[in-house]
Design a protein around this motif. Structure first.
Motif, PDB file in Angstrom:
ATOM      1  N   MET A 149       0.846  -1.195   0.000  1.00  0.00           N
ATOM      2  CA  MET A 149       0.000   0.000   0.000  1.00  0.00           C
ATOM      3  C   MET A 149       0.881   1.244   0.000  1.00  0.00           C
ATOM      4  O   MET A 149       1.932   1.275   0.644  1.00  0.00           O
ATOM      5  N   SER A 150       0.470   2.277  -0.698  1.00  0.00           N
ATOM      6  CA  SER A 150       1.257   3.495  -0.795  1.00  0.00           C
ATOM      7  C   SER A 150       1.338   4.212   0.542  1.00  0.00           C
ATOM      8  O   SER A 150       0.561   3.964   1.462  1.00  0.00           O
ATOM      9  N   GLN A 151       2.289   5.145   0.609  1.00  0.00           N
ATOM     10  CA  GLN A 151       2.475   5.941   1.814  1.00  0.00           C
ATOM     11  C   GLN A 151       1.589   7.177   1.781  1.00  0.00           C
ATOM     12  O   GLN A 151       1.265   7.702   0.731  1.00  0.00           O
ATOM     13  N   ALA A 152       1.228   7.637   2.973  1.00  0.00           N
ATOM     14  CA  ALA A 152       0.475   8.882   3.068  1.00  0.00           C
ATOM     15  C   ALA A 152       1.381  10.057   2.716  1.00  0.00           C
ATOM     16  O   ALA A 152       2.605   9.987   2.861  1.00  0.00           O
ATOM     17  N   ASN A 153       0.791  11.142   2.261  1.00  0.00           N
ATOM     18  CA  ASN A 153       1.541  12.368   2.065  1.00  0.00           C
ATOM     19  C   ASN A 153       1.986  12.925   3.410  1.00  0.00           C
ATOM     20  O   ASN A 153       1.389  12.638   4.458  1.00  0.00           O
ATOM     21  N   ASP A 154       3.049  13.726   3.386  1.00  0.00           N
ATOM     22  CA  ASP A 154       3.579  14.308   4.621  1.00  0.00           C
ATOM     23  C   ASP A 154       2.488  15.072   5.360  1.00  0.00           C
ATOM     24  O   ASP A 154       1.760  15.880   4.766  1.00  0.00           O
ATOM     25  N   GLY A 155       2.381  14.818   6.656  1.00  0.00           N
ATOM     26  CA  GLY A 155       1.414  15.514   7.480  1.00  0.00           C
ATOM     27  C   GLY A 155       0.005  14.981   7.375  1.00  0.00           C
ATOM     28  O   GLY A 155      -0.915  15.517   8.013  1.00  0.00           O
ATOM     29  N   LYS A 156      -0.195  13.922   6.604  1.00  0.00           N
ATOM     30  CA  LYS A 156      -1.522  13.338   6.412  1.00  0.00           C
ATOM     31  C   LYS A 156      -1.524  11.893   6.914  1.00  0.00           C
ATOM     32  O   LYS A 156      -0.501  11.214   6.899  1.00  0.00           O
ATOM     33  N   ALA A 157      -2.690  11.444   7.336  1.00  0.00           N
ATOM     34  CA  ALA A 157      -2.842  10.059   7.779  1.00  0.00           C
ATOM     35  C   ALA A 157      -3.325   9.203   6.617  1.00  0.00           C
ATOM     36  O   ALA A 157      -4.131   9.655   5.799  1.00  0.00           O
ATOM     37  N   LEU A 158      -2.833   7.971   6.555  1.00  0.00           N
ATOM     38  CA  LEU A 158      -3.258   7.074   5.486  1.00  0.00           C
ATOM     39  C   LEU A 158      -4.696   6.606   5.705  1.00  0.00           C
ATOM     40  O   LEU A 158      -5.457   6.430   4.758  1.00  0.00           O
TER      41      LEU A 158
END
Length: 231
Positions: free
Chosen positions: A1-10
């Motif tokens: 599964m891809s990573q969340a963007n910085d400062g965001k939760a997956l």
């Protein structure tokens, strides 16, 4: 599964259910690009049955030729005047510059923008906000102006809302084999709207909650597509 963007939760939880919001990174989408080709290249193989693919309104509009360089826009005096009274936020300039206000006048019509401005001037004095966009409508709300975080070349451009977002969503759903629902979304750090989708209204309202923290980010992430997946 891809990573969340910085400062965001997956992941997030809405109505007792958990969902992953998977950003899909792409190259910078340009006006000469074809949306179907972008979807095929970056999303088609990533989508699983039961997913929801959400597409930012900006890349839809860009591929429809609805991006205009600032030097192509000649604001009239009315646009210069009205833009002075728009509240600017750290999350986007909105109609707070003459060029974006000029495009709102063209998109929505001068009478509607004037009426929205007049009503908002009165109700804002009583502490009520948001009436301008409620009256001006989605076309005005979807206009995207440049900020210091905007990816070039769109840091010197105004992007309008997309044409026929429901039709775009239906076409993209067919393109990815009908295995996932599709929504064209206008999401930022202040909230969001579903401009078009293959969902019913209840599912659209749930999607706004799922995307409420803007998992695709507001700046240089280059993730204009995303997948919502139940977990």
């Amino acid at each position: 599964m891809s990573q969340a963007n910085d400062g965001k939760a997956l992941e997030t939880s809405v109505d007792g259910k958990s969902y992953a919001r998977i950003p899909l990174r792409t190259r910078v989408v340009m006006p000469e690009d074809d949306l179907d080709a972008i979807i095929t290249e970056y999303a088609k193989d990533a989508v699983q049955p039961g997913d929801l693919l959400f597409v930012t309104e900006k890349i839809v509009a860009i591929t429809q030729g609805r991006s205009y360089r600032l030097d192509e826009i000649k604001p009239r005096k009315l646009a210069l005047f009205l833009s002075k009274y728009v509240t600017r936020t750290p999350y986007g300039i909105g109609l707070g510059m003459p060029e974006t206000m000029e495009m709102a006048l063209r998109e929505c019509g001068t009478p509607r923008i004037l009426f929205a401005s007049a009503v908002a001037a009165v109700t804002k004095a009583f502490g009520r906000r948001g009436d301008f966009y409620r009256i001006a409508g989605d076309k005005a709300r979807a206009i995207d102006g440049p900020t210091k975080h905007t990816i070039p070349p769109y840091n010197e451009a105004v992007v309008l809302g997309p044409k026929d977002p429901d039709g775009v969503a239906a076409r993209v759903k067919a393109l990815i084999g009908g295995q996932a629902e599709v929504a064209v979304v206008d999401i930022n750090d202040l909230g969001g709207n579903i401009l078009g989708s293959t969902l019913d209204k209840d599912a659209e309202r749930r999607l706004v909650k799922i995307l409420g923290d803007n998992p695709l980010g507001q700046g240089l992430e280059s993730t204009p597509l995303g997948i919502v997946r139940a977990v």
